[in-house]
Design an enzyme around this catalytic site. Structure first.
Site, short mmCIF file in Angstrom:
data_model
loop_
_atom_site.label_atom_id
_atom_site.label_comp_id
_atom_site.label_asym_id
_atom_site.label_seq_id
_atom_site.Cartn_x
_atom_site.Cartn_y
_atom_site.Cartn_z
N ASP A 79 0.81 -1.22 0.00
CA ASP A 79 0.00 0.00 0.00
C ASP A 79 0.84 1.27 0.00
O ASP A 79 1.98 1.30 0.43
CB ASP A 79 -0.98 0.01 1.18
CG ASP A 79 -0.28 -0.23 2.53
OD1 ASP A 79 0.77 -0.91 2.56
OD2 ASP A 79 -0.79 0.27 3.55
N GLU A 137 -0.68 -2.08 5.20
CA GLU A 137 0.21 -2.02 6.37
C GLU A 137 0.15 -0.67 7.05
O GLU A 137 0.34 -0.56 8.26
CB GLU A 137 1.65 -2.31 5.94
CG GLU A 137 2.64 -2.47 7.09
CD GLU A 137 3.16 -1.15 7.64
OE1 GLU A 137 3.46 -1.08 8.86
OE2 GLU A 137 3.27 -0.19 6.86
#
Length: 389
Positions: A79, A137
């Site tokens: 991400d 995350e």
């Protein structure tokens, strides 16, 4: 050791993958196209792939060697962050307000590189590799818990992960045994008073005065309530209240973060914050409500696997390039994996001041030296192959 020719070939691929991902970043829980790119690349390598894993955009791939051995998991995060990319380069983010400002594009590229290497060396691979491409995350509750609940660690003997790190110069690597990265918790406090005219304070309850007193009280927790030999941080990040200079605010809002390395200190600080909020507000005639969010736990590296890391690293790098790192206050949801199985999280130096690649993580000008991806590739391959010794 990986032959030089193959290293160069994989490095060119990793750079291309990383730059594609950097141009097309996706926020946490939105990594649809990133996951499709990863899955497509893995399938082209002839590797078995599962998508939409763990209730999100997780991708899990399995590669079985032709020799008996352990089941080893390797994890990368995918991400990006809600930051506008201010770099001027050929791979600048094409998505307004979103960029890879923490190196996750590099982590994904490295793990694809590792998959490329072992897909060509199945006959030499012992056991089975599980490649974990994890979403989300950067934002709690994070993607790791969903991956674990989905069964990604079933039968896994050990897990490894890495982080490209610009505070370390490229060419250096490091890790540490035990509590390595902090737990990260958050608090959101509302102080409720009684609003009114700024010139008639005696008929009001000033939430800003109560909130200001609480901010000062919170500063005493670490200095007076925590063992000075145990690292901890309590930071108030915001205080908001009021609408005009002559109005006494009815509500004041405070938020902050807490960083700790052990569960006892973590729980103790939470209790102190909740107690202080209630009692300080009460002392000023106000009330307090608190939303305390328990974030990622401390990341605790397995001592045996960290010993393995240093044994492997010192065979590949000069002694001065391999570091025992101090504890780090940033948090990582890799912590959930090493709660379940032994593992090692390692840092790969990626900073290059001469090239302007030394901005801190989460900065709008963040970038890293792409040669660091080779170090990440070599370390993960070597950690896997060390299990054949």
């Amino acid at each position: 050791m990986i032959e030089e020719r193959l290293l160069n070939e994989i490095q060119l691929k990793m750079i291309a993958w990383r730059r594609h991902l950097h141009r097309h970043p996706e926020l946490s829980y939105q990594e649809k196209n990133t996951a499709e790119f990863v899955a497509t690349t893995l399938r082209m390598l002839g590797i078995e792939v599962q998508t939409n894993f763990g209730g999100g955009y997780g991708v899990v791939a399995s590669l079985k060697g032709e020799l008996p051995g352990r089941k080893i998991a390797l994890r990368a995060d995918m991400d990006a962050l809600p930051i506008h990319d201010e770099k001027q380069c050929e791979y600048t983010s094409e998505v307004k307000g979103v960029m890879h400002a923490c190196g996750h594009d590099g982590h994904t590229a490295i793990l694809l590189g590792v998959a490329t290497y072992f897909s060509d060396h199945r006959s030499e691979l012992r056991g089975e590799l599980i490649f974990i491409f994890q979403p989300a995350e950067e934002v709690c509750p994070g993607g790791a818990q969903g991956m674990i609940k989905g069964g990604v660690l079933q039968g896994v003997d050990v897990i490894y992960g890495l982080h490209l790190w610009t505070p370390l110069p490229v060419g250096t690597i490091g890790s540490a045994a035990g509590p390595f990265m902090a737990a990260a918790d958050e608090f959101f406090i509302d102080i409720i008073g009684k609003g009114g005219h700024g010139g008639i304070p005696h008929v009001t309850i000033d939430s800003i005065v109560a909130g200001s007193a609480l901010v000062m009280q919170l500063q005493s927790i670490v200095s007076r309530s925590v063992d000075p030999l145990l690292p901890a941080v309590v930071t108030v990040g915001t205080i908001k209240g009021g609408t005009a200079q002559n109005v006494i605010a009815e509500k004041c809002q405070i938020s902050g973060t807490v960083r700790t390395f052990d569960e006892e200190t973590r729980g103790h600080i939470r209790q102190r914050i909740e107690s202080m909020a209630a009692l300080t507000a009460q002392a000023y005639g106000a009330e307090a409500t608190i939303d305390y969010v328990m974030g990622y736990p401390p990341l605790v590296n397995d001592a045996n696997e960290v010993e393995r890391f240093f044994n492997v690293a010192l065979k590949m790098y000069a002694t001065e390039c391999v570091q025992i790192l101090p504890k780090l206050m940033p948090a990582e949801d890799f912590a959930y994996y090493v709660q379940q199985v032994p593992g090692c999280f390692m840092f790969i130096g990626a900073g290059n001041k001469d090239r302007g690649m030394d901005y801190p993580h989460h900065h709008a000008l963040f970038d890293f030296d792409e040669t660091a991806m080779l170090d990440g590739l070599k370390m993960l391959v070597a950690m896997v192959e060390s299990h054949t010794l």
